[in-house]
Design an enzyme around this catalytic site. Structure first.
Site, PDB file in Angstrom:
ATOM      1  N   ASP A 116       9.944  43.808  15.729  1.00 55.20           N
ATOM      2  CA  ASP A 116      10.518  43.099  16.871  1.00 55.20           C
ATOM      3  C   ASP A 116       9.626  41.984  17.398  1.00 55.20           C
ATOM      4  O   ASP A 116       8.411  42.015  17.260  1.00 55.20           O
ATOM      5  CB  ASP A 116      10.828  44.090  18.002  1.00 55.20           C
ATOM      6  N   GLU A 117      10.254  41.010  18.003  1.00 59.09           N
ATOM      7  CA  GLU A 117       9.634  39.982  18.844  1.00 59.09           C
ATOM      8  C   GLU A 117       8.541  39.181  18.153  1.00 59.09           C
ATOM      9  O   GLU A 117       7.508  38.866  18.742  1.00 59.09           O
ATOM     10  CB  GLU A 117       9.105  40.620  20.139  1.00 59.09           C
TER      11      GLU A 117
END
Length: 888
Positions: free
Chosen positions: A539-540
């Site tokens: 993620d991210e």
């Protein structure tokens, strides 16, 4: 003369004779010691600075949002005029500027900032408060936005925590968030939870008689037929568990004993058999028959037998009283995946708390333990051959070089003596997996990459330096995670620089991943639970300062609601890595944006090579892969964590349509690090929702996401519409998340998880009658559509709330779980105190003498009161109480 040296890991000076210490060292330590005695006050004064005419955009605030606060330092001792000092403090809100020419604040990394004097500093006079107005990004709506354990340094002096901030009682130095400060915007439509507003919210829930709860099992079975007779267990039970493995039988016996039921040879007989045709033929399914002569459980598999036994245990009253109802039940789980994610990287969680969590997961038939073991702030498990991961990556202390430990984060302070530091040994991890296996729970380890990887990156840099200094150049580069040519200016979502991302273009990064997967897989084999799923994280992997909340100061058109920065100085992750540039140039990967998903595909090959059938990730980590068939594993599961009011229901269908198995993990419904209610005294993050309480989680419809728009509101308490025109094959499962940024102690962790975890377990196991089937194209909106049977939904919650209040919380007491007690609702009407609770059955207490004496409240005998009245709730065992509030 030699200088004193400070050992970061111990917090002690090295053995140097005092005679050799320079006078400046003593002077510096005197400065630090004096600063540690300062009184500190942190007061938020404006959470909507743009509405007050302040130009947050020009300060580069994301989405043009900023708040104003005042730090006040008061020196109780002699005048302090030295300019040789620094106060280090933790702030999850990036400080943008200081409105005082005497001080400057510098962002260091993550949430760590430092406050220093400028040339205009006039000193700290004795007894005179010195105010330091600051402007920070976003809002500070809950007290827990402010972190404890500020600390002081000066030259080579030993760092020390400022005593007033060395606390988990934030009220010691954080002013109350009063008035309208709790509102994010002027038209924030949320309702502040006070005793009176809470009383109104609880008004539709009544106390049910004990008879109405007879024969109720949590989570609710598929089919139950109640019979008239009861079974008396006062003489104990005789368990015939030969069909179970010994470790699983031991877990069952432990639970019976914990709930006060004796195990005796001639007690009430409970027998288990395994029959694959029972329980609807589903894994984990069972049939249960309880008669006056004995109980029998027939199950599809051993896990189903275990679930049937938990159903018997569910019937046991809160006081351990011996009677349970006779009944017949046929049951099977709604979802194959019924999970809990536990983040132990932001702050460490002790092994006993992990084991207690597994006990409760088993009691409520949850079967997937998603173990988030690494992130920017910590690496939490021993990996043979890579000692730096735990020697450095699991510790936080004041070491600016980060060769001994990671810099402090999230209120951990300068020393490694709190939950900022810690790890599980190899033996610990194996024991945790064995404990889970005995309870029918699969452990899914997560080691987040390529972003959220700072702890690993820093640890492997230390390894690189150590081996290179020893002349072992090849060994130094074997597991290095940074490309030395990469000078990208990148800021992660939580304000770390490029060392937050391991480089996905390096062969050494893949070697590192292969090593970790191999070693963890070996631990699972030794524990008797071979790895079936590997969580990649993913993620991210982005630069937040290139996101939609910012605009380039060189642009022709400006928006006041965006932060204005020089985006020409910002880079996407790995933009300046020559290795990554070469990969893009030769066509190995399309562009920088595709690197995280490309790396995920490469990791899936390593996962498959270990015989692991499922790769799992947060969905945004795979967003640039064509579909699930791109990966090497047989299945690819995604934790879907988009918020529904930002279009999540449609996006979930997209993922399912590409062949991914979707684990519903929506932050606005099942994140357990969010506050229980809209009240600044509660703990938690709130970026997706201002509250997630038991009722909201219970009322979530995980397999028809658009439906939730009719039954809930967005972050600002406003309506939103949701629909999807796409096919929806159904979710693989439901997972509740326990992130750890604002949770620093074991007690805080259990407060945040329980009892709302039980509501998630209900939705993961049982589909309620008021949950509607998904229909493509059907739109839902609160107050405008009326597809959901709201009366049935409320009645179902009333039943469940009474079971929690009258039965389950007492069981948590017996298990030693430090759950949250609901704040009472209360009001004073015509001189009489009226009170209620969200979980009927919980004891409410009141005081009319400022808390010196407390009386038990009875709704049937509303007491006459005058003056100030305090209210609180008490645990069934009487050992704990909720926060105290004043009734109006």
């Amino acid at each position: 003369m030699t200088r004193p040296t400070f050992t970061p890991l111990t917090g002690r000076m090295s053995a140097i004779t005092l005679a050799c210490l320079p006078l400046t060292a003593f002077a510096s330590q005197d400065v630090v010691d004096q600063l540690t005695r300062f009184n500190v006050s942190y007061a938020i004064v404006d959470n909507r600075a743009p509405e007050s005419g302040f130009d947050c955009s020009s300060l580069g605030a994301d989405w043009g949002a900023c708040n104003r606060a005042v730090i006040t330092l008061t020196n109780p001792g002699g005048n302090l005029s030295s300019k040789d000092w620094t106060i280090w403090f933790h702030s999850i809100r990036r400080v943008l500027t200081v409105e005082s020419d005497q001080f400057k604040i510098t962002h260091v990394t993550g949430d760590l900032h430092k406050l220093e004097p400028t040339d205009h500093f006039k000193g700290f006079p004795r007894g005179e408060p010195v105010s330091i107005p600051i402007i920070s990004e976003y809002w500070q709506l809950f007290q827990t936005d402010v972190m404890p354990r500020w600390y002081a340094t000066s030259s080579d002096a030993r760092p020390k925590v400022i005593a007033m901030t060395d606390t988990e009682d934030l009220e010691r130095f954080v002013a109350p968030i009063a008035g309208e400060l709790w509102k994010r915007t002027k038209d924030d439509a949320n309702i502040l939870m006070t005793p009176e507003s809470r009383f109104q919210r609880n008004a539709d829930i009544a106390m049910l008689p004990t008879a109405a709860l007879r024969g109720q099992i949590i989570p609710t079975p598929l089919e139950v037929t109640l019979h008239a007779a009861d079974v008396d267990l006062s003489h104990g039970v005789a368990l015939e568990l030969s069909a179970l493995d010994r470790d699983m039988a031991d877990a069952v016996e432990h639970r019976f004993t914990q709930l006060g039921v004796k195990l005796v040879n001639h007690g009430y007989p409970i027998r288990v058999t395994i029959d694959p045709a029972t329980g609807k033929g589903a894994q984990g399914g069972y049939t249960l028959s309880i008669t006056t002569a004995g109980a029998s459980i027939a199950s599809h598999d051993r896990t189903g037998a275990f679930h049937g036994l938990q159903s018997v245990l569910s019937l046991i009253p809160s006081d351990g009283a011996p009677k349970i109802a006779t009944l017949d039940a046929t049951d099977a789980p709604r979802f194959a995946y019924r999970g809990v994610e536990l983040d132990v990287s932001r702050n460490f969680v002790s092994k006993p708390v992990v084991l207690r969590l597994l006990d409760q997961m088993a009691a409520y038939k949850l079967n997937k333990f998603h173990f988030h073991m690494s992130d920017d702030e910590g690496w939490r498990v021993e990996i043979p051959g890579l000692p730096e991961l735990t020697q450095i990556g699991s510790k936080r202390c004041h070491d600016p070089s980060e060769t001994q430990c990671l810099l402090p984060q999230l209120g951990s302070g300068p020393d490694s003596n709190n939950a900022g530091s810690g790890h599980y040994t190899r033996t610990d991890y194996i024991e945790i997996v064995q404990y889970a296996k005995a309870r029918g729970i699969e452990v899914i380890p997560e080691f987040d990459m390529p972003a959220h990887a700072r702890a690993a990156v820093v640890a492997m840099e230390a390894r690189h330096q150590r081996l290179r200094a020893a002349g072992n150049e090849a060994g130094a580069n074997e597991y290095r995670l940074l490309d030395p040519t990469d000078t990208s200016n990148t800021t992660s979502v939580q304000f770390y620089d490029r060392r937050s991302y391991l480089n996905p273009c390096l062969e050494s990064s893949k070697r590192f991943a292969r090593k970790v997967i191999f070693e963890v897989a070996k631990m699972h084999v030794e524990a008797g639970q071979p790895l079936a799923a590997w969580h990649f994280g993913g993620d991210e992997a982005k630069n937040i300062r290139l996101g939609g909340g910012f605009q380039d100061r060189h642009a022709e058109k400006f928006e006041s609601w965006k932060g204005t920065i020089d985006q020409t100085r910002e880079d996407k992750p790995w933009a300046k890595s020559l290795t990554c540039q070469k990969m893009i140039a030769n066509g190995a990967v399309a562009d920088l944006e595709h690197l995280p998903s490309h790396f995920a595909v490469e990791i899936s090959k390593l996962v498959a090579a270990q015989g692991i059938g499922t790769m799992q990730a947060w969905q945004d980590g795979l967003k640039d892969a064509k579909d699930a068939s791109t990966f090497a594993t047989r299945q690819v599961a995604v934790n879907f964590w988009d918020t529904l009011y930002w279009g999540g229901s449609d996006a979930a269908a997209d993922w399912a349509g590409k062949g991914y198995r979707v684990v519903v993990s929506n932050p606005d419904y099942v994140y357990m690090d969010f506050p229980y209610e809209v009240n600044p005294a509660e703990r938690g993050y709130y970026w997706a929702s201002r509250f997630n309480d038991e009722r909201k989680m219970f009322g979530f419809a995980p397999d028809n996401l658009p439906q939730n728009a009719e039954t809930s509101l967005d972050r600002d308490g406003k309506t939103f519409a949701a629909k999807s025109d796409k096919p929806w094959p159904g979710a693989l499962g439901l997972s509740a998340q326990s992130w750890g940024e604002s949770i620093r102690t074991d007690a805080q962790r259990e407060y945040m998880i329980f009892p709302r975890l039980i509501a998630v377990a209900e939705r993961a196991w049982h589909r309620a009658a008021w949950e509607l089937p998904y229909v493509a194209g059907r739109e839902f909106k609160h107050g405008e559509t009326a597809y959901v049977d709201q009366k049935a939904r409320t009645a179902d919650w009333q039943r469940f709330a009474n079971l929690l209040g009258q039965r389950e919380l007492a069981k948590l007491d017996r298990a030693g779980i430090g759950y949250r007690l609901p704040q009472p609702g209360a009001r004073i009407s015509n001189g009489l105190l009226e009170a209620n609770t969200a979980l009927p059955g919980i004891t409410i207490e009141y005081s009319t003498d400022g808390g010196s004496t407390w009386h038990k409240y009875a709704a049937t005998e509303q007491p006459a009161v005058n003056g100030d009245v305090l209210v609180r709730s008490a645990s069934p065992d009487g050992k704990r109480h909720s926060r105290i509030e004043a009734a109006q």
